[in-house]
Design a protein around this motif. Structure first.
Motif, PDB file in Angstrom:
ATOM      1  N   ASN A 172     -16.033 -64.174 -23.873  1.00 30.64           N
ATOM      2  CA  ASN A 172     -14.493 -63.444 -23.622  1.00 30.64           C
ATOM      3  C   ASN A 172     -14.097 -63.849 -22.320  1.00 30.64           C
ATOM      4  O   ASN A 172     -14.998 -63.778 -21.343  1.00 30.64           O
ATOM      5  N   PHE A 173     -12.602 -64.282 -22.399  1.00 30.80           N
ATOM      6  CA  PHE A 173     -12.118 -64.295 -20.904  1.00 30.80           C
ATOM      7  C   PHE A 173     -11.515 -63.066 -20.774  1.00 30.80           C
ATOM      8  O   PHE A 173     -10.353 -62.445 -21.252  1.00 30.80           O
ATOM      9  N   MET A 174     -11.694 -62.117 -19.665  1.00 28.18           N
ATOM     10  CA  MET A 174     -11.524 -61.037 -19.545  1.00 28.18           C
ATOM     11  C   MET A 174     -10.190 -61.053 -18.450  1.00 28.18           C
ATOM     12  O   MET A 174     -10.296 -61.856 -17.201  1.00 28.18           O
ATOM     13  N   LEU A 175      -9.095 -60.516 -18.776  1.00 25.40           N
ATOM     14  CA  LEU A 175      -7.755 -60.895 -18.018  1.00 25.40           C
ATOM     15  C   LEU A 175      -7.425 -59.494 -17.570  1.00 25.40           C
ATOM     16  O   LEU A 175      -6.592 -58.808 -18.232  1.00 25.40           O
ATOM     17  N   PRO A 176      -7.491 -59.068 -16.273  1.00 24.51           N
ATOM     18  CA  PRO A 176      -7.395 -57.767 -15.839  1.00 24.51           C
ATOM     19  C   PRO A 176      -5.728 -57.512 -15.490  1.00 24.51           C
ATOM     20  O   PRO A 176      -5.238 -58.564 -14.788  1.00 24.51           O
ATOM     21  N   LEU A 177      -5.321 -56.470 -15.801  1.00 22.56           N
ATOM     22  CA  LEU A 177      -3.935 -55.883 -15.392  1.00 22.56           C
ATOM     23  C   LEU A 177      -4.177 -55.120 -14.018  1.00 22.56           C
ATOM     24  O   LEU A 177      -5.100 -54.197 -13.875  1.00 22.56           O
ATOM     25  N   VAL A 178      -3.513 -55.636 -13.044  1.00 19.52           N
ATOM     26  CA  VAL A 178      -3.722 -54.837 -11.648  1.00 19.52           C
ATOM     27  C   VAL A 178      -2.634 -53.665 -11.803  1.00 19.52           C
ATOM     28  O   VAL A 178      -1.243 -54.196 -11.387  1.00 19.52           O
ATOM     29  N   LEU A 179      -2.503 -52.452 -12.136  1.00 20.82           N
ATOM     30  CA  LEU A 179      -1.696 -51.568 -12.216  1.00 20.82           C
ATOM     31  C   LEU A 179      -1.498 -50.798 -10.939  1.00 20.82           C
ATOM     32  O   LEU A 179      -2.524 -50.418 -10.615  1.00 20.82           O
ATOM     33  N   GLU A 180      -0.077 -50.462 -10.550  1.00 18.16           N
ATOM     34  CA  GLU A 180      -0.097 -49.434  -9.346  1.00 18.16           C
ATOM     35  C   GLU A 180      -0.292 -48.094  -9.753  1.00 18.16           C
ATOM     36  O   GLU A 180      -0.112 -47.510 -10.743  1.00 18.16           O
ATOM     37  N   PRO A 181      -1.442 -47.439  -9.199  1.00 19.39           N
ATOM     38  CA  PRO A 181      -1.761 -46.158  -9.600  1.00 19.39           C
ATOM     39  C   PRO A 181      -0.743 -44.815  -9.576  1.00 19.39           C
ATOM     40  O   PRO A 181      -0.780 -44.046 -10.197  1.00 19.39           O
ATOM     41  N   ASP A 182       0.266 -45.475  -8.742  1.00 20.99           N
ATOM     42  CA  ASP A 182       1.260 -44.241  -8.770  1.00 20.99           C
ATOM     43  C   ASP A 182       2.503 -44.402  -9.852  1.00 20.99           C
ATOM     44  O   ASP A 182       3.195 -43.357  -9.751  1.00 20.99           O
ATOM     45  N   LEU A 183       2.455 -45.456 -10.404  1.00 25.24           N
ATOM     46  CA  LEU A 183       3.444 -45.792 -11.362  1.00 25.24           C
ATOM     47  C   LEU A 183       2.981 -45.678 -12.646  1.00 25.24           C
ATOM     48  O   LEU A 183       3.886 -45.526 -13.659  1.00 25.24           O
ATOM     49  N   ILE A 202      -0.937 -45.673 -21.712  1.00 19.72           N
ATOM     50  CA  ILE A 202      -0.675 -45.799 -20.392  1.00 19.72           C
ATOM     51  C   ILE A 202       0.686 -45.768 -20.190  1.00 19.72           C
ATOM     52  O   ILE A 202       1.845 -46.349 -20.750  1.00 19.72           O
ATOM     53  N   LYS A 203       1.216 -44.537 -19.414  1.00 21.56           N
ATOM     54  CA  LYS A 203       2.809 -43.939 -19.478  1.00 21.56           C
ATOM     55  C   LYS A 203       3.273 -44.424 -17.943  1.00 21.56           C
ATOM     56  O   LYS A 203       2.379 -44.253 -17.053  1.00 21.56           O
ATOM     57  N   ARG A 204       4.413 -44.993 -18.186  1.00 21.86           N
ATOM     58  CA  ARG A 204       5.091 -45.261 -16.939  1.00 21.86           C
ATOM     59  C   ARG A 204       5.587 -43.936 -16.162  1.00 21.86           C
ATOM     60  O   ARG A 204       6.244 -43.089 -17.075  1.00 21.86           O
ATOM     61  N   MET A 205       5.248 -43.552 -14.893  1.00 18.94           N
ATOM     62  CA  MET A 205       5.509 -42.468 -14.218  1.00 18.94           C
ATOM     63  C   MET A 205       6.464 -42.694 -13.250  1.00 18.94           C
ATOM     64  O   MET A 205       6.865 -43.938 -12.407  1.00 18.94           O
ATOM     65  N   GLY A 206       7.422 -41.793 -12.690  1.00 14.66           N
ATOM     66  CA  GLY A 206       8.236 -41.675 -11.630  1.00 14.66           C
ATOM     67  C   GLY A 206       9.220 -42.571 -11.760  1.00 14.66           C
ATOM     68  O   GLY A 206       9.727 -43.331 -10.841  1.00 14.66           O
ATOM     69  N   LEU A 207       9.773 -42.623 -12.971  1.00 12.07           N
ATOM     70  CA  LEU A 207      11.086 -43.466 -13.116  1.00 12.07           C
ATOM     71  C   LEU A 207      12.220 -43.030 -12.364  1.00 12.07           C
ATOM     72  O   LEU A 207      13.117 -43.881 -11.942  1.00 12.07           O
ATOM     73  N   GLU A 208      12.543 -41.888 -11.907  1.00 12.81           N
ATOM     74  CA  GLU A 208      13.304 -41.432 -11.430  1.00 12.81           C
ATOM     75  C   GLU A 208      13.323 -41.611  -9.980  1.00 12.81           C
ATOM     76  O   GLU A 208      14.328 -41.635  -9.210  1.00 12.81           O
ATOM     77  N   TYR A 209      12.060 -41.716  -9.256  1.00 12.03           N
ATOM     78  CA  TYR A 209      11.740 -42.206  -7.991  1.00 12.03           C
ATOM     79  C   TYR A 209      11.795 -43.904  -7.803  1.00 12.03           C
ATOM     80  O   TYR A 209      12.181 -44.438  -6.947  1.00 12.03           O
ATOM     81  N   PHE A 210      10.997 -44.485  -8.712  1.00  9.59           N
ATOM     82  CA  PHE A 210      10.605 -45.729  -8.660  1.00  9.59           C
ATOM     83  C   PHE A 210      11.497 -46.293 -10.051  1.00  9.59           C
ATOM     84  O   PHE A 210      10.737 -46.354 -11.104  1.00  9.59           O
ATOM     85  N   LEU A 211      12.483 -47.053  -9.588  1.00  4.88           N
ATOM     86  CA  LEU A 211      13.274 -47.556 -10.812  1.00  4.88           C
ATOM     87  C   LEU A 211      12.373 -48.661 -11.630  1.00  4.88           C
ATOM     88  O   LEU A 211      11.610 -49.370 -10.996  1.00  4.88           O
ATOM     89  N   ARG A 212      12.975 -48.808 -12.780  1.00  4.18           N
ATOM     90  CA  ARG A 212      12.354 -49.793 -13.508  1.00  4.18           C
ATOM     91  C   ARG A 212      12.484 -51.343 -12.796  1.00  4.18           C
ATOM     92  O   ARG A 212      13.773 -51.577 -12.485  1.00  4.18           O
ATOM     93  N   GLY A 213      11.464 -52.067 -12.793  1.00  6.50           N
ATOM     94  CA  GLY A 213      11.325 -53.217 -12.094  1.00  6.50           C
ATOM     95  C   GLY A 213      10.525 -53.305 -10.737  1.00  6.50           C
ATOM     96  O   GLY A 213      10.179 -54.180 -10.249  1.00  6.50           O
ATOM     97  N   SER A 214      10.089 -51.820 -10.687  1.00  2.00           N
ATOM     98  CA  SER A 214       9.260 -51.783  -9.338  1.00  2.00           C
ATOM     99  C   SER A 214       7.784 -52.341  -9.429  1.00  2.00           C
ATOM    100  O   SER A 214       7.264 -52.724  -8.575  1.00  2.00           O
ATOM    101  N   SER A 215       7.406 -52.446 -10.849  1.00  2.00           N
ATOM    102  CA  SER A 215       6.168 -53.105 -11.132  1.00  2.00           C
ATOM    103  C   SER A 215       6.478 -54.201 -12.106  1.00  2.00           C
ATOM    104  O   SER A 215       7.419 -54.257 -12.787  1.00  2.00           O
ATOM    105  N   PRO A 216       5.739 -55.366 -11.993  1.00  2.00           N
ATOM    106  CA  PRO A 216       5.770 -56.428 -12.691  1.00  2.00           C
ATOM    107  C   PRO A 216       5.599 -56.455 -14.103  1.00  2.00           C
ATOM    108  O   PRO A 216       5.871 -57.213 -14.984  1.00  2.00           O
ATOM    109  N   TRP A 217       4.924 -55.238 -14.535  1.00  3.04           N
ATOM    110  CA  TRP A 217       4.364 -54.947 -15.839  1.00  3.04           C
ATOM    111  C   TRP A 217       5.691 -54.058 -16.448  1.00  3.04           C
ATOM    112  O   TRP A 217       5.472 -53.639 -17.625  1.00  3.04           O
TER     113      TRP A 217
END
Length: 432
Positions: A172-183, A202-217
């Motif tokens: 298996n090739f494990m491809l880790p996603l590095v997710l921002e813990p605050d988002l 996995i839910k996206r958090m804080g969209l009212e403070y961190f607009l969509r596009g703040s995370s590459p995911w």
């Protein structure tokens, strides 16, 4: 020179004819009647000579048949002759009777494991080296594709854990996603719509403070959740269209090609000495838990599946180390038997490892002498789990490892396994 009968006759007649010619030449001329008589006698002599030369010779075949006739003819009787029993002399040794080897299941399993199941150290080393090279090439290609910013890939699976078999090597090739813990916030399966402790979201958090596009995911959000399906689809497009596999295979002296199939992220590698089956696994870690992009179809595409593989393999190795057991050898043999039956391939190494771990709770003797007994017990336990439609996870009894299979798939696998166990010879029933 020794002449035969016909040769002597020819010589005599020829001499007589020559003598008559000489006498005729030296004698005075006679009357016409004497001349005619002598001519007639001479013609008769040449006719006799001609007849002697054309006389048929005895055929060689008849003479051979004559020579091949026995000197003593068998005695003919009025009734059929009974066969005469030949008693060997004291000097003639009777041939040794042929011995048929009747191997026990234990002996068959050990021989099969030694000759056809266990992978040699050379094959494992070559497989690991080739896997590392392909993984590095894939990592370089993904870095150029900014839409999938995976972390550092690493290897996992049977090949890396000493569980490689004699067939294709699996890794298996494990491809880790590095997710921002605050988002991003992981949600346990009990709190999701499926109410399955193995399924996470996995839910996206804080969209009212961190607009969509703040995370590459953020581009893979579906309904406010990180979609494993969307990530898998994007990765599959990269594998099929953006990676120059022929060039990579040429450098590594092998053939690498992606498997074009829905819901499968796999590579097939053909080398002159080995075959590799590579599975690409997008994953993320939540504390001590490993979540993989769900490998089976669900009604909702935002699911992430908790993996216990690393814990299962570690536990199995630990138990074998404690008592010098043969659990991993038994696992090899179970996998080899299941590979013979396409209908059983719905059950993975994880299912078989959990069966062995459960069996280790009740059976303490895992020595080599008990291999055949434990092998058969493992199959019988698996059949019982299939009949119940539930195989509890060893590390979380709330999780049913058969939950992703349909009732038809469970029944079909159970029926085939039952038929194999019902055979008088289990070895033949498994088709090994």
């Amino acid at each position: 020179m020794v002449l035969g009968v016909s040769g002597a006759a020819v010589l005599a007649l020829a001499t007589l004819a020559v003598k008559r010619l000489i006498d005729r030449a030296t004698s005075p001329p006679d009357d016409d009647e004497d001349v005619k008589a002598k001519q007639k006698s001479l013609e008769e002599s040449w006719q006799e000579l001609s007849l002697t030369q054309t006389a048929p010779k005895p055929q060689l075949r008849l003479r051979r048949e004559k020579l091949e006739e026995p000197l003593l003819s068998p005695v003919e009787t009025g009734t059929a002759q009974e066969p005469v029993e030949v008693v060997p002399s004291s000097q003639t040794l009777p041939p040794e009777p042929k011995t048929h080897l009747c191997l026990t299941l234990q002996e068959k399993l050990l021989a099969y494991y030694r000759d056809r199941v266990s992978a040699s150290e050379a094959r494992e080393n070559l497989g690991k080296r080739l896997s590392e090279d392909i993984c590095a090439e894939l990592q370089n290609c993904l870095k150029k594709y900014s839409k999938l910013p995976f972390g550092s890939a690493f290897l996992s699976g049977d090949l890396c854990d000493g569980l490689a078999g004699g067939g294709n090597l699996e890794v298996n090739f494990m491809l880790p996603l590095v997710l921002e813990p605050d988002l991003w916030a992981p949600i346990p399966g009990e709190q999701t719509v499926v109410n399955d402790p193995r399924i996470w979201m996995i839910k996206r958090m804080g969209l009212e403070y961190f607009l969509r596009g703040s995370s590459p995911w953020d581009r893979f959000i579906v309904g406010g959740y990180l979609s494993s399906n969307a990530i898998a689809d994007a990765l599959q497009k990269v594998l099929e269209a953006s990676v120059n596999w022929p060039a990579i295979g040429g450098v590594l002296e092998c053939v690498v090609r992606p498997v074009v199939a829905p819901k499968e992220l796999r590579l097939e590698v053909r080398h002159e000495q080995i075959r590799l089956d590579i599975t690409l696994c997008p994953m993320t870690e939540v504390g001590d838990k490993t979540l993989l992009a769900a490998s089976f179809e669900q009604l909702v595409e935002n699911f992430w599946q908790q993996s216990f593989y690393a814990m299962e393999v570690s536990k199995l190795k630990d138990l074998d180390t404690r008592d010098s057991g043969v659990r991993r050898c038994c696992l090899h043999l179970l996998k080899a038997a299941f590979e013979k039956h396409p209908g059983w391939r719905k059950l993975t190494s994880s299912h078989l490892i959990d069966v062995l771990l459960h069996l280790s709770e009740t059976e303490s003797d895992w020595s080599e002498a008990a291999l055949a007994v434990r092998f058969q017990q493992a199959l019988e336990e698996l059949l019982r789990y299939l009949e119940e439609g539930s195989l509890p996870c060893y590390f979380d009894s709330r999780i049913n490892l058969l939950g992703h299979l349909s009732l038809e798939e469970i029944d079909e696998t159970g029926f085939m396994l039952y038929a194999a166990l019902a055979e008088p010879d289990l070895w033949d029933g498994l088709g090994l």
